[in-house]
Motif scaffolding. Structure first.
Motif, PDB file in Angstrom:
ATOM      1  N   GLN A  39       0.846  -1.188   0.000  1.00 46.27           N
ATOM      2  CA  GLN A  39       0.000   0.000   0.000  1.00 46.27           C
ATOM      3  C   GLN A  39       0.889   1.247   0.000  1.00 46.27           C
ATOM      4  O   GLN A  39       2.107   1.150   0.053  1.00 46.27           O
ATOM      5  N   ASN A  40       0.265   2.411  -0.067  1.00 48.57           N
ATOM      6  CA  ASN A  40       1.030   3.661  -0.037  1.00 48.57           C
ATOM      7  C   ASN A  40       1.391   4.036   1.402  1.00 48.57           C
ATOM      8  O   ASN A  40       0.597   3.835   2.311  1.00 48.57           O
ATOM      9  N   SER A  41       2.603   4.572   1.564  1.00 49.00           N
ATOM     10  CA  SER A  41       3.071   4.994   2.891  1.00 49.00           C
ATOM     11  C   SER A  41       3.482   6.463   2.840  1.00 49.00           C
ATOM     12  O   SER A  41       3.745   7.014   1.774  1.00 49.00           O
ATOM     13  N   LEU A  42       3.549   7.070   4.031  1.00 44.99           N
ATOM     14  CA  LEU A  42       3.903   8.485   4.137  1.00 44.99           C
ATOM     15  C   LEU A  42       5.184   8.645   4.936  1.00 44.99           C
ATOM     16  O   LEU A  42       5.332   8.078   6.018  1.00 44.99           O
ATOM     17  N   LEU A  43       6.118   9.421   4.394  1.00 45.14           N
ATOM     18  CA  LEU A  43       7.314   9.857   5.121  1.00 45.14           C
ATOM     19  C   LEU A  43       7.102  11.332   5.425  1.00 45.14           C
ATOM     20  O   LEU A  43       7.135  12.175   4.526  1.00 45.14           O
ATOM     21  N   GLU A  79      17.563  10.638 -12.179  1.00 51.08           N
ATOM     22  CA  GLU A  79      17.917   9.304 -12.647  1.00 51.08           C
ATOM     23  C   GLU A  79      18.522   8.489 -11.502  1.00 51.08           C
ATOM     24  O   GLU A  79      19.250   9.017 -10.665  1.00 51.08           O
ATOM     25  N   ASP A  80      18.187   7.203 -11.443  1.00 54.25           N
ATOM     26  CA  ASP A  80      18.661   6.256 -10.425  1.00 54.25           C
ATOM     27  C   ASP A  80      17.980   6.452  -9.069  1.00 54.25           C
ATOM     28  O   ASP A  80      18.335   5.779  -8.106  1.00 54.25           O
ATOM     29  N   GLU A  81      17.031   7.351  -8.969  1.00 54.91           N
ATOM     30  CA  GLU A  81      16.278   7.502  -7.721  1.00 54.91           C
ATOM     31  C   GLU A  81      14.979   6.704  -7.809  1.00 54.91           C
ATOM     32  O   GLU A  81      14.610   6.207  -8.870  1.00 54.91           O
ATOM     33  N   ASP A  82      14.310   6.557  -6.676  1.00 57.42           N
ATOM     34  CA  ASP A  82      13.158   5.664  -6.596  1.00 57.42           C
ATOM     35  C   ASP A  82      11.930   6.290  -7.273  1.00 57.42           C
ATOM     36  O   ASP A  82      11.398   7.299  -6.802  1.00 57.42           O
ATOM     37  N   PRO A  83      11.446   5.707  -8.362  1.00 56.44           N
ATOM     38  CA  PRO A  83      10.303   6.296  -9.078  1.00 56.44           C
ATOM     39  C   PRO A  83       8.980   6.167  -8.321  1.00 56.44           C
ATOM     40  O   PRO A  83       7.981   6.777  -8.711  1.00 56.44           O
ATOM     41  N   ARG A  84       8.963   5.398  -7.224  1.00 57.18           N
ATOM     42  CA  ARG A  84       7.722   5.243  -6.443  1.00 57.18           C
ATOM     43  C   ARG A  84       7.464   6.432  -5.523  1.00 57.18           C
ATOM     44  O   ARG A  84       6.400   6.523  -4.909  1.00 57.18           O
ATOM     45  N   SER A 100       6.739  16.300   2.802  1.00 59.91           N
ATOM     46  CA  SER A 100       6.516  14.880   3.044  1.00 59.91           C
ATOM     47  C   SER A 100       6.458  14.132   1.720  1.00 59.91           C
ATOM     48  O   SER A 100       6.064  14.677   0.687  1.00 59.91           O
ATOM     49  N   LEU A 101       6.843  12.866   1.781  1.00 59.84           N
ATOM     50  CA  LEU A 101       6.835  12.040   0.580  1.00 59.84           C
ATOM     51  C   LEU A 101       5.772  10.957   0.675  1.00 59.84           C
ATOM     52  O   LEU A 101       5.493  10.422   1.741  1.00 59.84           O
ATOM     53  N   LEU A 102       5.208  10.633  -0.483  1.00 57.95           N
ATOM     54  CA  LEU A 102       4.316   9.492  -0.623  1.00 57.95           C
ATOM     55  C   LEU A 102       5.109   8.364  -1.274  1.00 57.95           C
ATOM     56  O   LEU A 102       5.707   8.554  -2.342  1.00 57.95           O
ATOM     57  N   LEU A 103       5.129   7.214  -0.619  1.00 58.67           N
ATOM     58  CA  LEU A 103       5.833   6.045  -1.140  1.00 58.67           C
ATOM     59  C   LEU A 103       4.791   5.045  -1.625  1.00 58.67           C
ATOM     60  O   LEU A 103       4.006   4.518  -0.840  1.00 58.67           O
ATOM     61  N   LYS A 104       4.800   4.759  -2.914  1.00 55.84           N
ATOM     62  CA  LYS A 104       3.818   3.843  -3.493  1.00 55.84           C
ATOM     63  C   LYS A 104       4.315   2.397  -3.420  1.00 55.84           C
ATOM     64  O   LYS A 104       5.511   2.137  -3.448  1.00 55.84           O
ATOM     65  N   ASN A 105       3.358   1.475  -3.341  1.00 55.57           N
ATOM     66  CA  ASN A 105       3.656   0.038  -3.371  1.00 55.57           C
ATOM     67  C   ASN A 105       4.760  -0.315  -2.368  1.00 55.57           C
ATOM     68  O   ASN A 105       5.805  -0.864  -2.721  1.00 55.57           O
TER      69      ASN A 105
END
Length: 253
Positions: A39-43, A79-84, A100-105
């Motif tokens: 699921q999606n997470s929040l940082l 480039e080379d960073e997390d596309p999620r 804040s970041l949203l982290l998918k999957n």
């Protein structure tokens, strides 16, 4: 001379950070975030104690010393960073102090410590946050050996399985009278490649009786929260089946 690329410009800018004035802003990050597998997470981090009209110039998120998300010169996800990863707030702009970041999957491997650095035209600051990842177990299932035609006072072995959970949980065995038989059981924790686990619990009823015909496998997560249960009723032999067994026994004599 060849023109400078974005990566080189960013490197030059970061090297000049000590020259920027610090202390006029403060980056506040949530100590611990909890995410659910797939699921999606929040940082969560945001800039506090700032004056109006502050503009974000640079944002760098790192995990284990590696950059995983960068905002610089109106560009994100190098480039080379997390596309999620993306900013948590839709249509984020440099005047928005919520970085804040949203982290998918979300995956189990995403758990750990994160570091965030922000640079604004009013100063810069750093902060840290962590992500704990939880994966829910499947609904527990129970089977027995023998499966049916159980005789009174026969030894019966029950098995309870639950898969896909993280961190490892535990299984409790209860009977019709709510007696806890967990101490008489054996539970194995099998870890998969992605660190999720399967619980396999074995409980042997030494003398099964139709007076106490069913048992319950109760599943708990790593925090001790009850996540599910499965009730299993022993399949005792019918009277007709017992008669046939007795007839067969006498015929053999």
């Amino acid at each position: 001379m060849a023109p400078c690329g974005p990566a080189l410009l960013l490197l030059v800018f970061v090297s000049l950070l000590p020259c920027l004035h610090a202390g006029m802003i403060k980056l506040q990050c949530k100590n611990e975030n909890v995410g659910i597998y797939r699921q999606n997470s929040l940082l969560s981090c945001s800039v506090k104690d700032f004056s109006p009209d502050v503009t974000v110039i640079l944002v760098i998120w790192k995990k284990s010393g590696k950059s995983i998300f960068t905002f610089y010169a109106e560009k994100t996800t190098f480039e080379d960073e997390d596309p999620r990863l993306q900013f948590a707030e839709p249509n984020w702009t440099p005047n928005n102090m919520n970085i804040s970041l949203l982290l998918k999957n979300t995956q189990i491997a995403d758990a750990g410590q994160y570091e965030c650095m922000v640079v604004t035209d009013a100063g810069e600051d750093k902060g840290q946050t962590s992500l704990q990842v939880r994966a829910l177990y499947s609904k527990p299932t129970v089977c027995s050996f023998p499966e049916k035609n159980i005789e009174e006072h026969m030894k019966v072995t029950l098995y309870c399985n639950a898969s896909g959970g993280y961190p490892p949980g535990r299984i409790q065995w209860l009977d019709k009278y709510n007696t806890d038989w967990t101490a008489s059981s054996e539970t194995r924790v099998v870890q998969e490649e992605d660190k999720r686990t399967t619980l396999i619990s074995k409980f042997t009823v030494l003398q099964a009786t139709s007076v106490n015909p069913w048992y319950k496998c109760v599943l708990y997560d790593s925090d001790g929260n009850r996540q599910g249960e499965a009730k299993y009723t022993l399949s005792f032999a019918s009277k007709d089946h017992r008669k046939l067994q007795l007839i067969g026994f006498h015929l053999e004599d």
